[in-house]
Write a protein that holds these residues in place. Sequence first.
Motif, PDB file in Angstrom:
ATOM      1  N   LEU A 226      17.017  43.168  40.665  1.00 11.10           N
ATOM      2  CA  LEU A 226      16.977  42.299  39.483  1.00 11.10           C
ATOM      3  C   LEU A 226      17.792  42.901  38.343  1.00 11.10           C
ATOM      4  CD1 LEU A 226      15.940  39.804  38.048  1.00 11.10           C
ATOM      5  CD2 LEU A 226      13.844  41.060  37.482  1.00 11.10           C
ATOM      6  N   ARG A 227      17.637  44.202  38.107  1.00  6.45           N
ATOM      7  CA  ARG A 227      18.389  44.833  37.025  1.00  6.45           C
ATOM      8  C   ARG A 227      19.892  44.717  37.261  1.00  6.45           C
ATOM      9  NH1 ARG A 227      14.204  48.719  37.504  1.00  6.45           N
ATOM     10  NH2 ARG A 227      15.558  50.100  38.701  1.00  6.45           N
ATOM     11  N   LEU A 228      20.309  44.943  38.500  1.00  9.91           N
ATOM     12  CA  LEU A 228      21.740  44.892  38.798  1.00  9.91           C
ATOM     13  C   LEU A 228      22.281  43.467  38.752  1.00  9.91           C
ATOM     14  CD1 LEU A 228      21.875  47.565  41.628  1.00  9.91           C
ATOM     15  CD2 LEU A 228      23.086  47.664  39.449  1.00  9.91           C
ATOM     16  N   PHE A 229      21.513  42.507  39.271  1.00  5.30           N
ATOM     17  CA  PHE A 229      21.963  41.118  39.211  1.00  5.30           C
ATOM     18  C   PHE A 229      22.162  40.685  37.761  1.00  5.30           C
ATOM     19  CE2 PHE A 229      19.598  40.116  43.431  1.00  5.30           C
ATOM     20  CZ  PHE A 229      20.700  40.551  44.163  1.00  5.30           C
ATOM     21  N   VAL A 230      21.256  41.112  36.883  1.00  6.89           N
ATOM     22  CA  VAL A 230      21.364  40.754  35.464  1.00  6.89           C
ATOM     23  C   VAL A 230      22.544  41.475  34.820  1.00  6.89           C
ATOM     24  CG1 VAL A 230      20.231  40.956  33.210  1.00  6.89           C
ATOM     25  CG2 VAL A 230      18.917  40.166  35.197  1.00  6.89           C
ATOM     26  N   GLU A 231      22.724  42.753  35.156  1.00  4.90           N
ATOM     27  CA  GLU A 231      23.762  43.563  34.523  1.00  4.90           C
ATOM     28  C   GLU A 231      25.174  43.170  34.945  1.00  4.90           C
ATOM     29  OE1 GLU A 231      22.873  47.595  35.485  1.00  4.90           O
ATOM     30  OE2 GLU A 231      20.926  47.579  34.459  1.00  4.90           O
ATOM     31  N   GLN A 232      25.382  42.943  36.251  1.00  4.23           N
ATOM     32  CA  GLN A 232      26.751  42.750  36.729  1.00  4.23           C
ATOM     33  C   GLN A 232      26.967  41.479  37.544  1.00  4.23           C
ATOM     34  OE1 GLN A 232      26.948  46.617  38.622  1.00  4.23           O
ATOM     35  NE2 GLN A 232      26.663  45.742  40.666  1.00  4.23           N
ATOM     36  N   GLY A 233      25.943  40.662  37.666  1.00  5.62           N
ATOM     37  CA  GLY A 233      26.089  39.400  38.375  1.00  5.62           C
ATOM     38  C   GLY A 233      25.739  39.511  39.848  1.00  5.62           C
ATOM     39  N   PHE A 234      25.367  38.379  40.434  1.00  3.87           N
ATOM     40  CA  PHE A 234      24.941  38.357  41.835  1.00  3.87           C
ATOM     41  C   PHE A 234      26.096  38.701  42.772  1.00  3.87           C
ATOM     42  CE2 PHE A 234      24.280  36.056  45.841  1.00  3.87           C
ATOM     43  CZ  PHE A 234      23.019  36.497  46.208  1.00  3.87           C
ATOM     44  N   ALA A 235      27.245  38.082  42.564  1.00  2.00           N
ATOM     45  CA  ALA A 235      28.366  38.266  43.490  1.00  2.00           C
ATOM     46  C   ALA A 235      28.895  39.701  43.489  1.00  2.00           C
ATOM     47  CB  ALA A 235      29.488  37.292  43.146  1.00  2.00           C
TER      48      ALA A 235
ATOM     49  N   VAL B 257       1.910  29.443  31.879  1.00  2.00           N
ATOM     50  CA  VAL B 257       3.375  29.531  31.983  1.00  2.00           C
ATOM     51  C   VAL B 257       3.933  30.394  30.867  1.00  2.00           C
ATOM     52  CG1 VAL B 257       5.523  28.205  31.867  1.00  2.00           C
ATOM     53  CG2 VAL B 257       3.582  27.330  33.187  1.00  2.00           C
ATOM     54  N   ARG B 258       3.451  30.180  29.644  1.00  2.00           N
ATOM     55  CA  ARG B 258       3.931  30.974  28.511  1.00  2.00           C
ATOM     56  C   ARG B 258       3.681  32.454  28.749  1.00  2.00           C
ATOM     57  NH1 ARG B 258       0.166  30.282  24.143  1.00  2.00           N
ATOM     58  NH2 ARG B 258      -0.643  32.255  24.887  1.00  2.00           N
ATOM     59  N   HIS B 259       2.473  32.788  29.223  1.00  5.35           N
ATOM     60  CA  HIS B 259       2.143  34.191  29.477  1.00  5.35           C
ATOM     61  C   HIS B 259       3.105  34.792  30.498  1.00  5.35           C
ATOM     62  CE1 HIS B 259      -0.168  37.829  30.235  1.00  5.35           C
ATOM     63  NE2 HIS B 259      -0.143  37.547  31.520  1.00  5.35           N
ATOM     64  N   HIS B 260       3.413  34.049  31.554  1.00  9.99           N
ATOM     65  CA  HIS B 260       4.334  34.553  32.571  1.00  9.99           C
ATOM     66  C   HIS B 260       5.735  34.742  32.001  1.00  9.99           C
ATOM     67  CE1 HIS B 260       1.270  33.836  35.613  1.00  9.99           C
ATOM     68  NE2 HIS B 260       2.077  34.331  36.531  1.00  9.99           N
ATOM     69  N   LEU B 261       6.209  33.721  31.283  1.00 15.65           N
ATOM     70  CA  LEU B 261       7.587  33.764  30.802  1.00 15.65           C
ATOM     71  C   LEU B 261       7.799  34.772  29.679  1.00 15.65           C
ATOM     72  CD1 LEU B 261       8.613  29.993  30.851  1.00 15.65           C
ATOM     73  CD2 LEU B 261       9.065  31.773  32.563  1.00 15.65           C
ATOM     74  N   GLU B 262       6.719  35.219  29.058  1.00 17.19           N
ATOM     75  CA  GLU B 262       6.851  36.245  28.027  1.00 17.19           C
ATOM     76  C   GLU B 262       7.025  37.639  28.621  1.00 17.19           C
ATOM     77  OE1 GLU B 262       4.475  34.213  24.259  1.00 17.19           O
ATOM     78  OE2 GLU B 262       3.386  35.520  25.639  1.00 17.19           O
ATOM     79  N   GLN B 263       6.890  37.757  29.936  1.00 13.01           N
ATOM     80  CA  GLN B 263       7.124  39.037  30.607  1.00 13.01           C
ATOM     81  C   GLN B 263       8.602  39.122  30.984  1.00 13.01           C
ATOM     82  OE1 GLN B 263       4.045  39.878  33.674  1.00 13.01           O
ATOM     83  NE2 GLN B 263       3.040  38.043  32.908  1.00 13.01           N
ATOM     84  N   ASN B 264       9.239  40.189  30.586  1.00  9.36           N
ATOM     85  CA  ASN B 264      10.687  40.295  30.772  1.00  9.36           C
ATOM     86  C   ASN B 264      11.127  40.180  32.221  1.00  9.36           C
ATOM     87  OD1 ASN B 264      11.146  40.614  28.022  1.00  9.36           O
ATOM     88  ND2 ASN B 264      11.015  42.848  28.107  1.00  9.36           N
ATOM     89  N   ASP B 265      10.354  40.769  33.145  1.00 11.73           N
ATOM     90  CA  ASP B 265      10.766  40.733  34.544  1.00 11.73           C
ATOM     91  C   ASP B 265      10.517  39.371  35.180  1.00 11.73           C
ATOM     92  OD1 ASP B 265       8.031  41.044  34.384  1.00 11.73           O
ATOM     93  OD2 ASP B 265       7.878  42.251  36.200  1.00 11.73           O
ATOM     94  N   VAL B 266       9.780  38.496  34.482  1.00 10.25           N
ATOM     95  CA  VAL B 266       9.552  37.139  34.981  1.00 10.25           C
ATOM     96  C   VAL B 266      10.606  36.192  34.432  1.00 10.25           C
ATOM     97  CG1 VAL B 266       7.982  35.158  34.979  1.00 10.25           C
ATOM     98  CG2 VAL B 266       7.089  37.469  35.333  1.00 10.25           C
ATOM     99  N   ILE B 267      10.775  36.154  33.112  1.00  4.79           N
ATOM    100  CA  ILE B 267      11.749  35.222  32.532  1.00  4.79           C
ATOM    101  C   ILE B 267      13.175  35.582  32.933  1.00  4.79           C
ATOM    102  CG2 ILE B 267      12.178  36.432  30.328  1.00  4.79           C
ATOM    103  CD1 ILE B 267      12.009  33.607  29.004  1.00  4.79           C
ATOM    104  N   ALA B 268      13.401  36.836  33.320  1.00  5.73           N
ATOM    105  CA  ALA B 268      14.737  37.234  33.769  1.00  5.73           C
ATOM    106  C   ALA B 268      15.149  36.468  35.021  1.00  5.73           C
ATOM    107  CB  ALA B 268      14.779  38.737  34.046  1.00  5.73           C
ATOM    108  N   VAL B 269      14.179  36.034  35.829  1.00  3.51           N
ATOM    109  CA  VAL B 269      14.508  35.352  37.085  1.00  3.51           C
ATOM    110  C   VAL B 269      15.051  33.950  36.833  1.00  3.51           C
ATOM    111  CG1 VAL B 269      13.608  34.523  39.291  1.00  3.51           C
ATOM    112  CG2 VAL B 269      12.929  36.773  38.430  1.00  3.51           C
ATOM    113  N   PRO B 270      14.343  33.052  36.110  1.00  2.00           N
ATOM    114  CA  PRO B 270      14.965  31.745  35.846  1.00  2.00           C
ATOM    115  C   PRO B 270      16.250  31.858  35.024  1.00  2.00           C
ATOM    116  CG  PRO B 270      12.886  31.980  34.631  1.00  2.00           C
ATOM    117  CD  PRO B 270      12.957  33.093  35.611  1.00  2.00           C
ATOM    118  N   LYS B 271      16.320  32.824  34.111  1.00  2.09           N
ATOM    119  CA  LYS B 271      17.568  33.019  33.370  1.00  2.09           C
ATOM    120  C   LYS B 271      18.708  33.378  34.319  1.00  2.09           C
ATOM    121  CE  LYS B 271      15.982  34.473  28.772  1.00  2.09           C
ATOM    122  NZ  LYS B 271      16.026  35.578  27.789  1.00  2.09           N
TER     123      LYS B 271
END
Length: 222
Positions: free
Chosen positions: A35-44, A110-124
Motif C-alpha cells: 500500500l505504501r509503495l502503490f501510494v508513493e510511486q503508483g501501481f504500474a 463508514v466515517r470511522h473507517h475512512l478516518e483511518q489513513n490505511d483505510v481511506i488510502a485504498v479508495p483514494k
Amino acid sequence: MTDAIQNPNDADPKAAPKFRRRKDARPDEILDAALRLFVEQGFAKTRVEDIATRAGVSKGAVYLYFPSKDALIEALVDRALGGMADEIGAAMRAYNGHPRPLLERFAGVVRHHLEQNDVIAVPKLIIHEAPSQPQLARIYGERVINKVMPDVIAMFSRAMDAGHIRRLDPEMLVRSMLGPVFLHIILSDIFGIVPERGLSLDLLFETHLSVFFAGIEPVKEA
C-alpha cells in the motif's frame, strides 16, 4: 577439528532474522508495504521486488501469499472495507423500518473507517489508478460496491412500499446517496479543493443526510 555447526534454534533470540517472524504476521506486513509503495510511486511502477524489500521478505514469500499485484489490491480492499461491506449488507437485508436510523448508524461506521489513513488510502488509490488500471476499479466494484448496492436498493424499495419515503427510482436514489461521498474525496484528492476544516467527514455526512432525507420524505397531500 572443525567447530560444530551451531543449531539456529540455539542462537540469541534477540538476533533472530526477519524470516523467523511469526508467519501469520507476514501477509499484513506485505500488504502494508504494498500500500505504501502503490501510494508513493503508483501501481504500474511498483515491482514485486520493491514490495518484498520494503516488507523485509523474499520475492518468493510475496508470491506465496499473493500470486499477483492484482491479488494484492484484492487483499487490500478486503482488509480495509470488505468486513464493513459485509456488515452493512447483512443489516440492510434484515431491516424493514424507516431507512434514516440505519443509514445514520452506518454513516458513523463508514466515517470511522475512512478516518483511518490505511483505510481511506485504498479508495483514494483506486480513484487515482482506475483511468490507467481499470481492473482495479473492477476489483473495488466487485468486492465493495456490488456487495452493498443491491441490498441498499432493496431496503429503499421496501421503505417505499411501506410508505416511509416517497416513491423514486431506488437505484438512482442509492447513486444520489453515494455520489457526494466519492465527489468529496475526488475534489480533495484529485483537484486539491479542500474545505477549510479539512475533509471533515462527520460534517459531510451530517449535512448530506439532512438534505437527502428532506428530499425523500413522503409528499403530503394538500
